[in-house]
Design an enzyme around this catalytic site. Structure first.
Site, PDB file in Angstrom:
ATOM      1  N   LYS A 150      86.841   0.521  47.203  1.00 30.31           N
ATOM      2  CA  LYS A 150      87.093  -0.680  46.403  1.00 30.31           C
ATOM      3  C   LYS A 150      86.494  -1.897  47.070  1.00 30.31           C
ATOM      4  CE  LYS A 150      91.589   0.578  44.567  1.00 30.31           C
ATOM      5  NZ  LYS A 150      91.722   1.770  45.429  1.00 30.31           N
TER       6      LYS A 150
ATOM      7  N   ARG B 178      90.791   7.773  52.370  1.00 29.96           N
ATOM      8  CA  ARG B 178      89.494   7.108  52.325  1.00 29.96           C
ATOM      9  C   ARG B 178      89.475   5.868  53.211  1.00 29.96           C
ATOM     10  NH1 ARG B 178      86.895   6.152  46.648  1.00 29.96           N
ATOM     11  NH2 ARG B 178      88.795   4.990  46.309  1.00 29.96           N
ATOM     12  N   TYR B 179      90.599   5.141  53.250  1.00 24.22           N
ATOM     13  CA  TYR B 179      90.684   3.950  54.099  1.00 24.22           C
ATOM     14  C   TYR B 179      91.528   4.311  55.303  1.00 24.22           C
ATOM     15  CZ  TYR B 179      89.359   2.083  49.603  1.00 24.22           C
ATOM     16  OH  TYR B 179      88.726   1.868  48.420  1.00 24.22           O
TER      17      TYR B 179
ATOM     18  N   CYS C  84      91.177   6.613  31.224  1.00 23.38           N
ATOM     19  CA  CYS C  84      91.667   6.996  32.557  1.00 23.38           C
ATOM     20  C   CYS C  84      90.548   7.518  33.456  1.00 23.38           C
ATOM     21  CB  CYS C  84      92.731   8.075  32.398  1.00 23.38           C
ATOM     22  SG  CYS C  84      93.339   8.684  33.985  1.00 23.38           S
TER      23      CYS C  84
ATOM     24  N   CYS D 191     101.521  12.270  32.884  1.00 26.24           N
ATOM     25  CA  CYS D 191     101.735  10.865  32.529  1.00 26.24           C
ATOM     26  C   CYS D 191     102.534  10.807  31.241  1.00 26.24           C
ATOM     27  CB  CYS D 191     100.404  10.161  32.296  1.00 26.24           C
ATOM     28  SG  CYS D 191      99.411  10.073  33.782  1.00 26.24           S
TER      29      CYS D 191
ATOM     30  N   ASP E 142      85.654  -0.005  42.137  1.00 26.12           N
ATOM     31  CA  ASP E 142      85.578   1.121  43.035  1.00 26.12           C
ATOM     32  C   ASP E 142      84.134   1.577  42.988  1.00 26.12           C
ATOM     33  OD1 ASP E 142      87.090   2.989  44.707  1.00 26.12           O
ATOM     34  OD2 ASP E 142      88.741   2.459  43.351  1.00 26.12           O
TER      35      ASP E 142
ATOM     36  N   ARG F 210      95.627   3.716  55.097  1.00 31.27           N
ATOM     37  CA  ARG F 210      96.452   4.083  53.945  1.00 31.27           C
ATOM     38  C   ARG F 210      95.876   5.294  53.222  1.00 31.27           C
ATOM     39  NH1 ARG F 210      93.150  -0.123  53.369  1.00 31.27           N
ATOM     40  NH2 ARG F 210      92.427  -0.883  51.332  1.00 31.27           N
TER      41      ARG F 210
ATOM     42  N   ASP G 194      85.865   2.281  35.754  1.00 29.21           N
ATOM     43  CA  ASP G 194      85.147   3.326  36.479  1.00 29.21           C
ATOM     44  C   ASP G 194      84.366   4.188  35.492  1.00 29.21           C
ATOM     45  OD1 ASP G 194      86.143   2.656  39.075  1.00 29.21           O
ATOM     46  OD2 ASP G 194      88.084   3.416  38.408  1.00 29.21           O
TER      47      ASP G 194
ATOM     48  N   ARG H 203      91.013   9.265  36.073  1.00 32.63           N
ATOM     49  CA  ARG H 203      91.378  10.613  36.553  1.00 32.63           C
ATOM     50  C   ARG H 203      91.590  11.562  35.380  1.00 32.63           C
ATOM     51  NH1 ARG H 203      95.305   8.482  40.729  1.00 32.63           N
ATOM     52  NH2 ARG H 203      93.962   7.946  42.496  1.00 32.63           N
TER      53      ARG H 203
ATOM     54  N   CYS I  82      96.011   7.420  28.680  1.00 29.66           N
ATOM     55  CA  CYS I  82      95.143   6.276  28.464  1.00 29.66           C
ATOM     56  C   CYS I  82      93.737   6.838  28.293  1.00 29.66           C
ATOM     57  CB  CYS I  82      95.193   5.342  29.666  1.00 29.66           C
ATOM     58  SG  CYS I  82      96.891   4.974  30.160  1.00 29.66           S
TER      59      CYS I  82
END
Ligand SMILES: *Cc1c(COP(=O)(O)O)cnc(C)c1O
Ligand code: SF4
Length: 345
Positions: free
Chosen positions: A315, A90-91, A110, A103, A308, A94, A271, A112, A107
């Site tokens: 971001k 996206r950037y 989350c 995981c 984001d 990076r 998010d 995702r 969480c």
């Protein structure tokens, strides 16, 4: 109006006994996408027995079953910027590479969660090779952020293989590993793990931690081991209602991180993933907290309060001048190019 039957598979902490719960839908809301079973580690579970703010991060709640109209399975539109399986560009300079969707804990907030719920496991070797080729062909990429899921759910040898393949193709690449392991499963990181990671310098580790109660003696030991071996450390925190939405809590968290040689990097506005609205703190409250923290902490102990932008805007640091207006339940924000985005009030 169709009443839907939702089945809640609640996995018991240790025994994985599924408990079915049937709930009738509320007509004004949609069925949530990507409901995560409960998952924790015995370590984190025992801590959360002592601390409500940790408990709330891992305990399933019926409010997760329904999505607000503005919530989305892929709130950052990562799919839009996915250039090969697991690789998001996206950037310009990076990329992120999702090396596993596993995981140690789930969480509840989350972003995702829809991905994690798919349970595909580790990135296929063929997809790792595709990612390495893409990165090799794009010299403008200077850094690969390994994420997931949690990269440290891979075995040391698997992670070493991922790092080796990428470095072979791009000897100059900088690595960053995003992980929650130091605070949820600190024993996973051994001296051997750390030596292996240190061999891939420059390699940064960014720790996802949300509450000072997570920085126990064990977690601190794990973090010190990383720092002692020359691994530079950052932290990422999600601003969460009734968990860390107080200046006192965050002041403690960030000052403890500084003591542990971790630079607080981001404080994220939540998010809009499906069924997470009960964790949302308003942006206005976020500004208030940041204002207070600026009075109490050294400049370098303050993370960047960031959002984001929904729908793939990327971001951006959240500051009052980014807000251009309010529209029936929405905050209107602009990105650096002046394009407008809407975030729920
Ligand atoms: C967060 C993120 C990064 C890393 O961004 P930084 O601001 O450097 O931490 C890179 N790519 C994607 C797609 C991201 O979401
Ligand atoms: S550790 Fe990260 S990726 Fe995994 S469930 Fe928590 S927030 Fe999501």
């Amino acid at each position: 109006m169709k009443s839907q039957k939702l089945v809640w598979m609640k996995m018991r902490m240790h025994g994985c006994i599924p408990i079915e719960r049937v709930i009738l839908s509320n007509a004004s809301m949609n069925e949530s996408v990507g409901i995560l079973p409960k998952k924790s580690t015995p370590y984190y579970a025992s801590l959360s027995g002592l601390c409500e703010e940790l408990q709330r991060q891992i305990e399933p709640d019926d409010r997760e079953l329904f999505a607000q109209p503005y919530e989305m399975p892929d709130p950052l539109s990562e799919n839009m910027h996915t250039v090969s399986p697991g690789l998001v560009h996206r950037y310009q300079n990076r990329v992120i590479l999702k090396v596993t969707d596993e995981c140690a804990v789930h969480c509840r907030f989350c972003f995702r969660k829809a991905l994690i719920a798919e349970k595909r496991g580790a990135l296929l070797e063929s997809d790792l090779l595709l990612a390495a080729v893409y990165i090799a062909e794009h010299p403008e990429i200077a850094e690969v952020v390994l994420t997931g899921g949690d990269p440290l759910m891979l075995k040391d040898t698997q992670l070493q293989y991922v790092l080796t393949v990428l470095r072979e193709k791009r000897p100059d690449i900088v690595f960053r590993i995003n992980t929650r392991i130091p605070v949820v499963l600190p024993d996973r990181i051994t001296e051997k793990t750390v030596k292996m990671l240190a061999a891939f310098s420059p390699l940064w580790v960014s720790i996802h931690t949300n509450h000072p109660g997570e920085l126990t003696a064990q977690a601190s030991g794990c973090i010190s081991l990383l720092a002692d071996n020359g691994i530079p450390l950052l932290s990422q925190t999600v601003l969460l209602k009734d968990i860390n939405d107080k200046a006192d809590t965050l002041e403690q968290l960030f000052s403890q991180l500084i003591r542990l040689r971790v630079k607080p990097y981001y404080l994220f506005q939540l998010d809009s993933a499906s069924g997470t609205s009960h964790f949302r703190v308003t942006i206005e409250q976020g500004f208030e907290i940041m204002k207070e923290l600026r009075l109490r902490l050294a400049g370098y102990a303050l993370p960047v309060y960031a959002l984001d932008l929904p729908g793939g805007g990327g971001k951006v640091p959240l500051t009052p001048d980014r807000i251009v207006g309010h529209e029936e339940g929405w905050i209107v924000l602009k990105d650096d190019a002046g394009k407008e985005y809407r975030y729920p009030e």
